[in-house]
Design an enzyme around this catalytic site. Structure first.
Site, PDB file in Angstrom:
ATOM      1  N   LYS A   1      83.029 -41.620 105.417  1.00  0.00           N
ATOM      2  CA  LYS A   1      84.212 -42.298 104.884  1.00  0.00           C
ATOM      3  C   LYS A   1      83.932 -42.940 103.529  1.00  0.00           C
ATOM      4  CE  LYS A   1      87.033 -43.229 108.930  1.00  0.00           C
ATOM      5  NZ  LYS A   1      87.746 -44.231 109.717  1.00  0.00           N
TER       6      LYS A   1
ATOM      7  N   LYS B   1      89.124 -29.765 111.711  1.00  0.00           N
ATOM      8  CA  LYS B   1      89.810 -30.538 112.752  1.00  0.00           C
ATOM      9  C   LYS B   1      91.282 -30.738 112.419  1.00  0.00           C
ATOM     10  CE  LYS B   1      88.605 -34.518 114.919  1.00  0.00           C
ATOM     11  NZ  LYS B   1      87.859 -35.753 115.226  1.00  0.00           N
TER      12      LYS B   1
ATOM     13  N   LYS C   1      95.642 -35.917 110.575  1.00  0.00           N
ATOM     14  CA  LYS C   1      96.876 -36.529 110.094  1.00  0.00           C
ATOM     15  C   LYS C   1      96.976 -36.445 108.581  1.00  0.00           C
ATOM     16  CE  LYS C   1      95.239 -41.267 109.490  1.00  0.00           C
ATOM     17  NZ  LYS C   1      93.834 -40.981 109.388  1.00  0.00           N
TER      18      LYS C   1
END
Ligand code: TRP
Length: 345
Positions: A115, A207, A210
């Site tokens: 991240k 994956k 969103k």
């Protein structure tokens, strides 16, 4: 060690666009665990703000996750559903764990590395300390079972390390207070069934996410029947017929993903799906997948919409859940203050 009742805790971040991956990988399993355990399901807004969230969006997303929990079948009367920031013990215990966990432990967390990327100097301190807050979530309720996806396993190991170091560091204090050997349990991850990792409908190696730019890559929990059908029909496939054995899915990520989704929606295995559709064309299988996905998912979207129309009812559920969570949390915080040596009233 004091007998600790078995209890499930898990959390979902209110960051928008809940999709099939969140359903099959997390929420559907939360629903199933209600049969066997006392469960606490938390909308983790304190975790969400480790990266920037628009305030109005944060509220909306918090209510949306709550609506999704309920629409999927979580019973907020029998179990506990609430948002993290309403129970101050999460932040308090996280601070204490910041002082138990070591820099070296957190430096090894792969999610932080991913991240933060090259921007390490500019991410929030909260993003670094995120796993300590997660350990606090779990241990505040002395939860014994935590259903999570693969990507959270390292954070659960850290939770065990924190519990163990706390129990060791404060060993003498613990026995002095009559808590015996250990105060915090060593939490188990709950291992996943098939298709806990749902991949993008456009690229079977990524994956479902969103944040993918293409809405066709995911089935949102708010998609209606028409949207679900369109996305399944357009899902990427390869030109081969479906294999008859699971091993034949190996180098075929898109086929593997769609078969996995079908299996998970039906609570079956990939092999059972191939027993039925192996050797056949994709178009036949996709037709069946459209029907199954619409049957299982479109009622959830309808129910979410109905629930979201009454914000005050959702807020009342969260407030009630927080009141019940707080009863457990306050006891832990009082114990921990005694154990650590903090004067309290
Ligand atoms: N970190 C988890 C995720 O992103 C969310 C989470 C926060 C969580 N606290 C938790 C999961 C406690 C399980 C238990 O998926």
């Amino acid at each position: 060690m004091a007998a600790v009742a078995e209890r499930v805790f898990s959390g979902v971040q209110p960051t928008g666009n809940l999709h099939l991956g969140n359903y099959l990988g997390a929420i559907k399993r939360f629903v199933e665990l209600q049969e066997r355990f006392d469960c606490i399901y938390c909308v983790v807004d304190l975790h969400a703000i480790t990266v920037w969230q628009e305030p109005e969006e944060l509220k909306r997303h918090t209510r949306e996750v709550t609506a999704a929990f309920i629409a999927c079948g979580i019973d907020p009367k029998k179990h506990i559903v609430f948002n993290q920031s309403q129970v101050s013990g999460h932040a308090e215990l996280a601070w204490i764990f910041n002082c138990v966990a070591r820099m070296g432990w957190l430096n090894r967390m792969t999610q932080f590395k991913e991240k933060a990327g090259k921007d390490r100097e500019n991410v929030s301190v909260g993003l670094f300390a995120y796993p300590d807050l997660m350990a606090a979530d779990i241990l505040l309720y002395r939860a014994t079972h935590v259903p999570v996806g693969e990507d959270q396993k390292q954070h659960l190991e850290l939770t065990r390390d924190i519990a163990q170091k706390f129990n060791t560091d404060f060993g003498p204090s613990l026995s002095g207070l009559g808590f015996g050997e250990g105060y915090f349990p060593l939490t188990e991850p709950v291992i996943a069934g098939p298709a806990t990792r749902v991949m993008s409908l456009r690229d079977g190696s990524k994956k479902m996410s969103k944040s993918d730019a293409s809405d066709f890559s995911r089935i949102n929990l708010t998609d209606d029947a028409e949207a679900i059908a369109g996305k399944v029909r357009r899902a990427k496939t390869d030109p081969e017929p479906l294999p008859s054995e699971e091993a034949g899915l190996k180098e075929r990520p898109e086929a593997d993903n769609l078969v996995g989704i079908y299996a998970a929606l039906l609570d079956g295995t990939k092999q059972s799906v191939l027993d039925q559709f192996g050797g056949g064309q994709f178009s036949t299988f996709k037709g069946a997948l459209v029907d199954l996905a619409v049957e299982k998912l479109s009622p959830i979207a309808g129910e979410m919409k109905r629930l979201m129309a009454d914000v005050s009812a959702i807020d009342a559920i969260l407030a009630d859940g927080a009141d019940r969570a707080r009863v457990i949390a306050d006891k832990t915080i009082a114990d921990v203050k005694d154990i650590v040596g903090m004067v309290r009233r």
